[in-house]
Design a protein around this motif. Structure first.
Motif, short mmCIF file in Angstrom:
data_model
loop_
_atom_site.label_atom_id
_atom_site.label_comp_id
_atom_site.label_asym_id
_atom_site.label_seq_id
_atom_site.Cartn_x
_atom_site.Cartn_y
_atom_site.Cartn_z
N UNK A 9 -1.63 6.05 5.26
CA UNK A 9 -0.93 5.06 6.09
C UNK A 9 -1.89 3.95 6.51
N UNK A 10 -3.07 4.33 6.95
CA UNK A 10 -4.08 3.34 7.34
C UNK A 10 -4.48 2.51 6.13
N UNK A 11 -4.68 3.16 4.98
CA UNK A 11 -5.09 2.46 3.76
C UNK A 11 -4.05 1.41 3.36
N UNK A 12 -2.79 1.80 3.32
CA UNK A 12 -1.73 0.87 2.91
C UNK A 12 -1.60 -0.28 3.89
N UNK A 13 -1.69 0.02 5.18
CA UNK A 13 -1.62 -1.04 6.18
C UNK A 13 -2.78 -2.02 6.05
N UNK A 14 -3.99 -1.50 5.89
CA UNK A 14 -5.16 -2.36 5.73
C UNK A 14 -5.09 -3.17 4.43
N UNK A 15 -4.55 -2.57 3.38
CA UNK A 15 -4.41 -3.27 2.10
C UNK A 15 -3.45 -4.45 2.23
N UNK A 18 -5.09 -7.17 4.31
CA UNK A 18 -6.11 -7.87 3.51
C UNK A 18 -5.47 -8.81 2.50
N UNK A 19 -4.40 -8.38 1.87
CA UNK A 19 -3.71 -9.25 0.92
C UNK A 19 -3.15 -10.49 1.61
N UNK A 20 -2.61 -10.31 2.81
CA UNK A 20 -2.06 -11.46 3.52
C UNK A 20 -3.16 -12.42 3.96
N UNK A 21 -4.25 -11.87 4.50
CA UNK A 21 -5.31 -12.76 4.98
C UNK A 21 -6.05 -13.46 3.85
N UNK A 22 -6.20 -12.78 2.71
CA UNK A 22 -6.89 -13.41 1.59
C UNK A 22 -5.93 -14.22 0.73
N UNK A 27 -6.03 -7.88 -5.39
CA UNK A 27 -7.36 -7.71 -4.80
C UNK A 27 -8.32 -7.09 -5.80
N UNK A 28 -9.60 -7.49 -5.74
CA UNK A 28 -10.60 -6.85 -6.61
C UNK A 28 -10.80 -5.37 -6.22
N UNK A 29 -11.31 -4.60 -7.15
CA UNK A 29 -11.51 -3.17 -6.93
C UNK A 29 -12.42 -2.89 -5.74
N UNK A 30 -13.41 -3.75 -5.51
CA UNK A 30 -14.35 -3.52 -4.41
C UNK A 30 -13.63 -3.55 -3.06
N UNK A 31 -12.57 -4.35 -2.95
CA UNK A 31 -11.79 -4.36 -1.71
C UNK A 31 -11.11 -3.01 -1.50
N UNK A 32 -10.59 -2.42 -2.58
CA UNK A 32 -9.95 -1.12 -2.46
C UNK A 32 -10.95 -0.05 -2.03
N UNK A 33 -12.16 -0.12 -2.55
CA UNK A 33 -13.19 0.84 -2.16
C UNK A 33 -13.53 0.69 -0.68
N UNK A 38 -12.98 2.62 4.95
CA UNK A 38 -12.58 2.36 6.33
C UNK A 38 -11.43 3.27 6.75
N UNK A 39 -10.45 3.44 5.88
CA UNK A 39 -9.30 4.30 6.18
C UNK A 39 -9.73 5.75 6.33
N UNK A 40 -10.64 6.20 5.46
CA UNK A 40 -11.12 7.58 5.54
C UNK A 40 -11.90 7.81 6.84
#
Length: 82
Positions: A9-15, A18-22, A27-33, A38-40
């Motif tokens: 839930x945290x991961x999807x929300x942060x994703x 991030x997509x909206x702000x950028x 998004x590049x793979x490094x953003x997902x990492x 952060x979510x973990x």
């Protein structure tokens, strides 16, 4: 199981945030990492806070976290609409 749900839930929300702000749907793979780490970390901390609480409290925290995370994601999307 609740920890996994909280983390996703945290991961999807942060994703989404991030997509909206950028302003980038791909998004590049490094953003997902970074978002995953952060979510973990956030879900691990939350897990430690509610470790000895009742099951009802854990469910309430999970639902509240999901609503807040998705609410922030939707709000960020509404703020950046052109």
């Amino acid at each position: 199981m609740l920890s996994l749900f909280n983390s996703s839930s945290i991961f999807e929300g942060l994703r989404v945030i991030t997509q909206h702000f950028s302003r980038n749907d791909r998004l590049p793979f490094s953003y997902f990492v970074l978002i995953g780490l952060a979510a973990a970390a956030l879900s691990w901390g939350l897990d430690r806070l509610v470790k000895k609480k009742s099951f009802k409290t854990k469910i309430l925290v999970t639902v509240t976290l999901t609503v807040i995370t998705w609410g922030l994601a939707l709000a960020s999307g509404l703020l950046w609409v052109e």
